[in-house]
Write an enzyme that holds these catalytic residues in place. Structure first.
Site, PDB file in Angstrom:
ATOM      1  N   CYS A  59       0.377  -1.292  -0.298  1.00 51.90           N
ATOM      2  CA  CYS A  59       0.313  -0.137  -0.209  1.00 51.90           C
ATOM      3  C   CYS A  59       0.795   1.263  -0.112  1.00 51.90           C
ATOM      4  O   CYS A  59       2.200   1.285   0.629  1.00 51.90           O
ATOM      5  CB  CYS A  59      -1.141  -0.329   1.032  1.00 51.90           C
ATOM      6  SG  CYS A  59      -2.308   1.259   1.197  1.00 51.90           S
ATOM      7  N   CYS A  63       0.152   4.917   6.843  1.00 53.50           N
ATOM      8  CA  CYS A  63      -0.314   4.839   8.101  1.00 53.50           C
ATOM      9  C   CYS A  63       0.412   4.041   9.158  1.00 53.50           C
ATOM     10  O   CYS A  63       0.888   3.430   8.753  1.00 53.50           O
ATOM     11  CB  CYS A  63      -1.575   4.244   7.670  1.00 53.50           C
ATOM     12  SG  CYS A  63      -2.438   4.622   6.242  1.00 53.50           S
ATOM     13  N   CYS A  66       0.161   0.299  10.007  1.00 49.72           N
ATOM     14  CA  CYS A  66       0.354  -0.722   9.288  1.00 49.72           C
ATOM     15  C   CYS A  66       1.256  -1.117   8.851  1.00 49.72           C
ATOM     16  O   CYS A  66       1.901  -0.785   8.042  1.00 49.72           O
ATOM     17  CB  CYS A  66      -0.539   0.013   8.149  1.00 49.72           C
ATOM     18  SG  CYS A  66      -1.337  -1.305   7.499  1.00 49.72           S
ATOM     19  N   CYS A 104     -15.935  -9.987   5.537  1.00 47.49           N
ATOM     20  CA  CYS A 104     -15.774  -8.216   5.737  1.00 47.49           C
ATOM     21  C   CYS A 104     -14.075  -8.847   4.685  1.00 47.49           C
ATOM     22  O   CYS A 104     -13.670 -10.037   4.366  1.00 47.49           O
ATOM     23  CB  CYS A 104     -14.822  -7.631   6.653  1.00 47.49           C
ATOM     24  SG  CYS A 104     -16.293  -7.718   7.997  1.00 47.49           S
ATOM     25  N   CYS A 136     -19.139  -7.163   3.444  1.00 45.75           N
ATOM     26  CA  CYS A 136     -18.354  -5.206   3.572  1.00 45.75           C
ATOM     27  C   CYS A 136     -17.413  -5.810   3.232  1.00 45.75           C
ATOM     28  O   CYS A 136     -16.464  -7.216   2.826  1.00 45.75           O
ATOM     29  CB  CYS A 136     -17.818  -6.234   5.895  1.00 45.75           C
ATOM     30  SG  CYS A 136     -17.393  -4.001   6.183  1.00 45.75           S
ATOM     31  N   CYS A 196     -18.914   1.238   8.089  1.00 44.83           N
ATOM     32  CA  CYS A 196     -18.243   0.939   8.789  1.00 44.83           C
ATOM     33  C   CYS A 196     -17.350   1.352   9.935  1.00 44.83           C
ATOM     34  O   CYS A 196     -16.378   1.673   8.511  1.00 44.83           O
ATOM     35  CB  CYS A 196     -17.550  -0.693   8.784  1.00 44.83           C
ATOM     36  SG  CYS A 196     -17.312  -1.285  10.113  1.00 44.83           S
ATOM     37  N   ARG A 268     -18.017  -3.194  17.768  1.00 45.56           N
ATOM     38  CA  ARG A 268     -16.932  -4.478  17.161  1.00 45.56           C
ATOM     39  C   ARG A 268     -15.621  -4.366  18.055  1.00 45.56           C
ATOM     40  O   ARG A 268     -14.872  -3.507  17.165  1.00 45.56           O
ATOM     41  CB  ARG A 268     -16.799  -4.107  16.440  1.00 45.56           C
ATOM     42  CG  ARG A 268     -16.395  -5.884  15.633  1.00 45.56           C
ATOM     43  CD  ARG A 268     -16.406  -6.058  14.089  1.00 45.56           C
ATOM     44  NE  ARG A 268     -17.258  -6.542  13.450  1.00 45.56           N
ATOM     45  CZ  ARG A 268     -18.774  -5.313  12.829  1.00 45.56           C
ATOM     46  NH1 ARG A 268     -17.494  -4.137  12.170  1.00 45.56           N
ATOM     47  NH2 ARG A 268     -20.104  -6.123  12.088  1.00 45.56           N
TER      48      ARG A 268
END
Length: 323
Positions: A59, A63, A66, A104, A136, A196, A268
């Site tokens: 990616c 972040c 991550c 998901c 999702c 979400c 969650r």
């Protein structure tokens, strides 16, 4: 319509009000949250959701938490190519057999791009929905017409976390703005797809930053249908590798406060749950959590395994676990 303690539903919470709730004595906070939870949900019901990485690593975002960022070269991560739809639907079917109600799918993308891979995601969504499961996806930023295509494929929910409050966000991510996040959530809501969206605690933010994130989420009308509460899983090779573990009671406070300001949302327990004791997780359920991600991994980080979860729900006794 969901009700708060005094019988109203609100989208105008101030950061000060939310911070004051979060700072209540713990037993008072959990007691209030449990009352709101019981007024809006079956207190014995906990949803299980399964999460699969359909494209791992590479990616371009930065972040700080991550493991999948291409900018964190020291992370020990095996990059995996995009999975084919038939394999993904087969894994969804297996997850359903193990008790999952929601499936998901996450791709390590900066944004959705038109083409073969997005067409494959749409096929995956249709396949998962064909099993009778909720579907999702989390794919990064997307445009309104792409959200519409996902809606037409039958997508239940789109995950796009705010991560933290707006004032602290620039300390964690510099390759996209907070406004970018809000734009994507707005596109999702306009397409009629459930939101979400939650965040991560333990990244060096203040309690007020946490309250500010909840204030932004509670400002959506309606509130996000799902609010994941993540505790940082410090991954070696990332800028946050040396952050200390989050005190489990801070997770309880975050869950309880989220329940008070967003009474109807499904809260969650997500990343970091593997480090929580059985008793800490049960306290989170008491405070208003009513969903968990289950399985051995969450994208690339460890999670409580199936055996541990079976023992957890057996210990609760009588819980009508959805799946």
């Amino acid at each position: 319509m969901a009700k708060t303690e005094d019988g109203t539903i609100r989208h105008d919470w101030s950061v000060d009000e939310i911070a004051a709730l979060m700072d209540l004595p713990l037993l008072e906070l959990v007691g209030r949250a449990n009352a709101v939870h019981r007024a809006n949900h079956d207190p014995n019901e906990v949803q299980r959701a399964s999460l699969l990485s359909i494209k791992t690593g590479g990616c371009p975002e930065d972040c700080a938490y991550c493991s999948q960022s291409a900018r964190h070269a020291e992370v020990d991560l095996t990059r995996e190519k995009f999975l084919d739809p038939a394999s993904v639907v087969a894994l969804a079917e297996q997850a359903q057999a193990n008790g999952a109600e929601r499936f998901c799918m996450g791709a390590a993308w900066r944004r959705v791009k038109e083409g073969r891979e997005f067409d494959a995601v749409l096929e995956m969504v249709r396949g998962v929905r064909g099993l009778g499961m909720e579907a999702c996806v989390t794919l990064g930023m997307l445009e309104p017409h792409q959200a519409q295509r996902l809606a037409e494929a039958g997508l239940t929910a789109y995950n796009h976390n705010l991560d933290t409050g707006p004032d602290f966000y620039g300390e964690i991510v510099t390759t996209r703005t907070y406004a970018d996040r809000i734009d994507t959530l707005t596109s999702v809501r306009a397409a009629g797809i459930e939101l979400c969206s939650g965040g991560i605690i333990g990244m060096g933010e203040t309690m007020r930053d946490r309250a500010a994130m909840l204030q932004v989420l509670a400002g959506f009308d309606p509130h996000p249908e799902s609010v994941p509460v993540n505790a940082l899983v410090a991954v070696e090779g990332t800028p946050l590798a040396d952050r200390p573990p989050v005190d489990p009671l801070e997770i309880v406070r975050m869950v309880a406060t989220a329940r008070l300001v967003m009474p109807a949302s499904r809260v969650r327990l997500s990343a970091g749950r593997a480090a929580l004791s059985r008793e800490a997780q049960i306290l989170c359920f008491l405070a208003g959590a009513n969903s968990v991600f289950y399985g051995d991994t969450l994208l690339t980080t460890p999670n409580a395994g199936l055996g541990a979860d079976a023992a957890l729900f057996d210990a609760i006794g009588g819980a009508s676990v959805r799946g």
